[in-house]
Motif scaffolding. Structure first.
Motif, short mmCIF file in Angstrom:
data_model
loop_
_atom_site.label_atom_id
_atom_site.label_comp_id
_atom_site.label_asym_id
_atom_site.label_seq_id
_atom_site.Cartn_x
_atom_site.Cartn_y
_atom_site.Cartn_z
N TYR A 35 44.67 -59.08 0.46
CA TYR A 35 45.49 -58.35 1.40
C TYR A 35 44.52 -57.59 2.43
O TYR A 35 44.46 -56.64 3.27
N ALA A 84 50.53 -55.26 1.48
CA ALA A 84 51.66 -55.00 0.62
C ALA A 84 52.90 -54.32 1.26
O ALA A 84 54.21 -54.75 1.41
N ASN A 110 45.58 -46.25 4.54
CA ASN A 110 45.96 -46.80 3.09
C ASN A 110 47.64 -46.74 3.14
O ASN A 110 48.40 -45.73 3.36
N ASP A 111 48.05 -47.91 2.63
CA ASP A 111 49.46 -48.14 2.70
C ASP A 111 50.16 -47.27 1.41
O ASP A 111 51.21 -46.93 1.24
N SER A 127 40.56 -52.81 -6.68
CA SER A 127 41.74 -53.83 -6.62
C SER A 127 41.32 -55.20 -6.40
O SER A 127 42.21 -56.01 -6.37
N HIS A 185 34.82 -53.89 0.62
CA HIS A 185 35.66 -52.87 1.38
C HIS A 185 35.27 -51.33 0.68
O HIS A 185 34.81 -51.20 -0.47
N GLN A 213 36.45 -46.83 1.20
CA GLN A 213 37.85 -46.20 1.59
C GLN A 213 37.04 -44.89 2.45
O GLN A 213 35.96 -44.45 2.17
P1 H2U Z 1 40.36 -50.06 -4.19
O1 H2U Z 1 39.82 -51.57 -4.33
O2 H2U Z 1 38.96 -48.95 -4.26
O3 H2U Z 1 41.26 -49.84 -5.15
O4 H2U Z 1 41.14 -49.92 -2.65
C1 H2U Z 1 41.81 -50.40 -2.03
C2 H2U Z 1 42.92 -49.66 -1.55
O5 H2U Z 1 43.77 -50.59 -0.87
C3 H2U Z 1 43.79 -49.08 -2.54
O6 H2U Z 1 43.59 -47.62 -2.32
C4 H2U Z 1 44.96 -49.97 -0.59
C5 H2U Z 1 45.16 -49.35 -2.02
O7 H2U Z 1 46.01 -48.20 -2.21
N1 H2U Z 1 46.13 -50.94 -0.51
C6 H2U Z 1 46.56 -50.88 0.73
O8 H2U Z 1 46.54 -49.90 1.67
N2 H2U Z 1 47.50 -51.79 1.22
C7 H2U Z 1 47.56 -53.13 0.40
O9 H2U Z 1 48.39 -53.88 0.88
C8 H2U Z 1 47.13 -53.27 -0.90
C9 H2U Z 1 46.04 -52.01 -1.16
#
Ligand code: H2U
Ligand code: ZN
Length: 349
Positions: free
Chosen positions: A53, A61, A77-78, A163, A168, A170
């Motif tokens: 993603y 997502a 962030n979604d 994840s 990446h 944040q």
């Molecule tokens: P981490 O790998 O540190 O969990 O960060 C990934 C972030 O990406 C996580 O906070 C966001 C998750 O909420 N995310 C999105 O905003 N959109 C997506 O489609 C999947 C994950």
């Protein structure tokens, strides 16, 4: 009574940034291990993953589509932990049951279009773009009237709950100053009031003189294992020229930062020859309009690994109920990190 030796006798060390103590038990490093071992993270070799993603052009997502970015990319962030919405009234009962509303903004920062690189493997010029992105995001979010603090961070590796292996980080910008920077603010201000100099500037001078906890350095930055480190291979990255926030860094400081980040993360990856898991982040002066005298910009790296790619340190038992404890003293960890190559193991012949 014999006088105690930091390298072989149990002792406590004070973290002057938080006022908290850590128990150090150097004699304990020969303890056998029959507990949990972690799975090795899969070695990602795909430079583009159609199911990721974060890769350019892919759908996330929530249905949004990433731009076909070439360097760095930012999106809201979604699944944001904070929302910018202001709420009416105070949800605040005095006394023991206390709550307060908090506004904020959460964004995801893609470091590179390449799915398969860690910061360590990115060219210095590409890491420089990440530094610029951190600075831009800090300035943009700090300018919002309801933002008082900007936390830039990176969770790397499944062991730290990341994840996705795509490089990446944040940014979470909050209305109020969270616990950790709030502790650091109070301690730095108190030190500045007493000594007239920033706590971390004095600390850096001591470390440069002692040299035993320095991991690597350049003209602008120093990476070291702090005297009070909790995690086995914890480090801090400190600027030689005092600044309080990322946007203040000039060109030389940004170039130098990209260099030190590449060198430090390469040493980390080389330690157990795995993409080294960690949580890292910047502690910048809050932007809520208060003074924050003596604040010095710095990064913390908190890696969970202890003795191999699969044996992590657990913060349990005495650490949850008493205080943090470590076996390998910070000096020994620094020596170990210093002994490693600055050529990434995947690039070594
Ligand atoms: P981490 O790998 O540190 O969990 O960060 C990934 C972030 O990406 C996580 O906070 C966001 C998750 O909420 N995310 C999105 O905003 N959109 C997506 O489609 C999947 C994950
Ligand atoms: Zn990807």
């Amino acid at each position: 009574m014999e006088s105690f030796n930091l390298s072989d006798h149990p002792h406590r060390r004070l973290n002057p940034l938080t006022g908290e103590w850590v128990l150090v038990s150097p004699h304990r490093t020969k303890r056998p291990w029959q507990g949990q071992t972690e799975k090795l993270p899969p070695e990602t070799r795909l430079s583009y993953d159609p199911n990721c993603y974060l890769c350019p052009g892919n759908t996330r997502a929530g249905g949004a589509v990433n731009l076909p970015y070439e360097h760095t990319f930012v999106f809201e962030n979604d699944f944001a932990a904070l929302l910018p919405t202001a709420v009416e009234g105070l949800v605040n009962a005095a006394g023991l049951l206390r709550a307060e509303p908090v506004r904020g903004v959460c964004r995801v920062l893609c470091f590179s279009p390449r799915h398969d690189l860690t910061l360590a493997e990115m060219p210095v010029a590409a890491i420089r773009r990440v530094v610029d992105l951190w600075a831009e995001q800090t300035a943009e979010l700090a300018a919002l009237p309801y933002i008082g603090y900007v936390q830039i961070f990176e969770n790397r590796g499944a062991m730290m709950g990341a994840s996705n292996p795509h490089p990446h980080g944040q940014v979470w910008a909050t209305e109020l100053v969270p616990n950790e920077p709030a502790k650091e603010a109070a301690r730095q201000a108190a030190y500045f009031e007493q000594h007239g100099r920033p706590l971390l500037a004095d600390y850096l001078a001591l470390e440069l003189a002692a040299a035993e906890r320095i991991v690597c350095a350049n003209d602008e930055w120093v990476a070291l294992t702090p005297f009070w480190a909790i995690w086995p291979f914890e480090t801090m990255v400190l600027p030689r020229r005092p600044v309080a926030t990322l946007p203040e860094l000039d060109d030389a400081a940004r170039v130098g930062l990209a260099d030190i980040l590449k060198r430090l993360t390469t040493r980390y990856d080389n330690l157990f020859e795995v993409p080294f898991p960690y949580s890292m982040g910047w502690h910048q002066r809050p932007c809520d309009g208060r003074a924050y005298d003596g604040w010095l910009l710095h990064a913390h790296f908190y890696p969970p690994l202890l003795r191999s790619a699969t044996v992590r340190k657990f913060m349990v038992g005495f650490e949850m109920l008493g205080e943090p404890q470590r076996d390998i003293p910070a000096e020994a960890a620094a020596e170990r990190l210093r002994s490693l190559s600055e050529v990434h193991y995947r690039q070594q012949a």
